[in-house]
Design a protein around this motif. Structure first.
Motif, PDB file in Angstrom:
ATOM      1  N   TYR A  27      39.309  62.259  48.698  1.00  0.00           N
ATOM      2  CA  TYR A  27      40.288  63.427  48.172  1.00  0.00           C
ATOM      3  C   TYR A  27      39.993  64.766  49.648  1.00  0.00           C
ATOM      4  N   VAL A  28      41.259  65.432  49.597  1.00  0.00           N
ATOM      5  CA  VAL A  28      41.336  66.550  50.006  1.00  0.00           C
ATOM      6  C   VAL A  28      41.390  67.773  49.741  1.00  0.00           C
ATOM      7  N   VAL A  37      43.313  75.585  57.862  1.00  0.00           N
ATOM      8  CA  VAL A  37      43.043  74.837  57.462  1.00  0.00           C
ATOM      9  C   VAL A  37      42.144  73.840  55.687  1.00  0.00           C
ATOM     10  N   THR A  38      42.125  72.851  56.215  1.00  0.00           N
ATOM     11  CA  THR A  38      41.538  72.159  54.638  1.00  0.00           C
ATOM     12  C   THR A  38      41.098  70.624  55.386  1.00  0.00           C
ATOM     13  N   SER A  39      39.821  70.160  54.365  1.00  0.00           N
ATOM     14  CA  SER A  39      39.390  69.252  54.355  1.00  0.00           C
ATOM     15  C   SER A  39      39.112  68.273  53.538  1.00  0.00           C
ATOM     16  N   ALA A  40      39.139  67.010  54.130  1.00  0.00           N
ATOM     17  CA  ALA A  40      38.560  65.723  52.996  1.00  0.00           C
ATOM     18  C   ALA A  40      37.756  64.733  53.097  1.00  0.00           C
ATOM     19  N   TYR A  41      37.118  63.958  51.723  1.00  0.00           N
ATOM     20  CA  TYR A  41      35.790  64.009  51.928  1.00  0.00           C
ATOM     21  C   TYR A  41      36.321  62.072  51.204  1.00  0.00           C
ATOM     22  N   MET A  42      34.638  61.334  51.539  1.00  0.00           N
ATOM     23  CA  MET A  42      34.969  60.017  50.585  1.00  0.00           C
ATOM     24  C   MET A  42      33.921  59.664  51.238  1.00  0.00           C
ATOM     25  N   LEU A  43      33.692  58.570  50.500  1.00  0.00           N
ATOM     26  CA  LEU A  43      32.407  57.610  50.647  1.00  0.00           C
ATOM     27  C   LEU A  43      32.704  55.792  51.543  1.00  0.00           C
ATOM     28  N   ILE A  44      32.413  55.642  52.543  1.00  0.00           N
ATOM     29  CA  ILE A  44      31.829  55.012  53.298  1.00  0.00           C
ATOM     30  C   ILE A  44      31.600  53.948  53.066  1.00  0.00           C
ATOM     31  N   ASN A  45      31.426  53.123  52.823  1.00  0.00           N
ATOM     32  CA  ASN A  45      30.708  52.047  53.068  1.00  0.00           C
ATOM     33  C   ASN A  45      30.940  50.766  53.733  1.00  0.00           C
ATOM     34  N   VAL A 129      41.651  52.040  58.334  1.00  0.00           N
ATOM     35  CA  VAL A 129      42.031  52.464  56.859  1.00  0.00           C
ATOM     36  C   VAL A 129      43.274  53.033  56.976  1.00  0.00           C
ATOM     37  N   ASN A 130      44.673  52.671  55.810  1.00  0.00           N
ATOM     38  CA  ASN A 130      44.922  53.625  56.393  1.00  0.00           C
ATOM     39  C   ASN A 130      44.795  53.714  54.000  1.00  0.00           C
ATOM     40  N   LEU A 131      44.584  55.500  54.531  1.00  0.00           N
ATOM     41  CA  LEU A 131      44.880  55.772  52.363  1.00  0.00           C
ATOM     42  C   LEU A 131      45.131  56.562  52.330  1.00  0.00           C
ATOM     43  N   ASP A 132      46.041  56.991  51.005  1.00  0.00           N
ATOM     44  CA  ASP A 132      47.085  57.876  50.685  1.00  0.00           C
ATOM     45  C   ASP A 132      45.716  58.618  49.950  1.00  0.00           C
ATOM     46  N   VAL A 133      45.731  59.915  50.410  1.00  0.00           N
ATOM     47  CA  VAL A 133      44.584  60.741  49.481  1.00  0.00           C
ATOM     48  C   VAL A 133      44.870  62.096  48.435  1.00  0.00           C
ATOM     49  N   PRO A 134      44.396  61.971  47.597  1.00  0.00           N
ATOM     50  CA  PRO A 134      45.251  62.996  46.556  1.00  0.00           C
ATOM     51  C   PRO A 134      43.994  64.795  46.887  1.00  0.00           C
ATOM     52  N   VAL A 135      45.248  65.370  46.249  1.00  0.00           N
ATOM     53  CA  VAL A 135      44.775  66.388  46.874  1.00  0.00           C
ATOM     54  C   VAL A 135      43.858  67.346  45.466  1.00  0.00           C
ATOM     55  N   ILE A 136      43.042  67.564  45.238  1.00  0.00           N
ATOM     56  CA  ILE A 136      42.763  68.216  44.254  1.00  0.00           C
ATOM     57  C   ILE A 136      42.239  70.049  44.656  1.00  0.00           C
TER      58      ILE A 136
END
Length: 144
Positions: A27-28, A37-45, A129-136
């Motif tokens: 998510y962003v 600025v903004t930031s993005a977060y995720m879990l990478i396995n 890796v291409n992502l379409d990340v939702p903004v919360i």
């Protein structure tokens, strides 16, 4: 209630796999008015047998995107840019507030809840890796 439903949706449905890597819970945070600025977060396995490194992230949203980490130094929390983020073999790394994260500087538009941001993650083993990340909402507390 709306934020709770969005959190449940994010935790259940967003996952992308590429070769031996899985990226999920991404998510962003929406832009805070008056900031650039903004930031993005995720879990990478990493399901592979070798460590990999996240080297860079690109997006049509901004020309300047950096990998960052919060560190405790001189009795203060500081944010610093890092050249890469390691993902151990058969392990994972969590990009989260107050830890590793992706900083997006000077977005070319206001980033609002409900939108999606394209992110492209580049790893040292050649995987992209291409992502379409939702903004919360920036008010939503998110945990993986």
């Amino acid at each position: 209630m709306k934020n709770i439903c969005l959190l449940i949706l994010l935790m259940v449905s967003f996952q992308v796999s590429a070769d031996h890597l899985t990226v999920k819970h991404y998510y962003v945070k929406e832009s805070i008015p008056g900031t650039a600025v903004t930031s993005a977060y995720m879990l990478i396995n990493n399901h592979g047998d070798d460590d990999v490194k996240l080297l860079k992230v690109t997006s049509t949203l901004s020309e300047r995107i950096e990998l960052h980490q919060h560190v405790f130094a001189d009795q203060m929390m500081k944010m610093q840019q890092v050249q890469s983020i390691s993902v151990p073999a058969k392990g994972s790394v969590k990009l989260q507030p107050h830890g590793f994260h992706i900083m997006i500087f000077k977005p070319n538009q206001l980033v609002k809840q409900g939108q999606y941001v394209d992110l492209r993650l580049y790893f040292d083993d050649g995987v992209t890796v291409n992502l379409d990340v939702p903004v919360i909402s920036s008010k939503t507390k998110k945990t993986h």
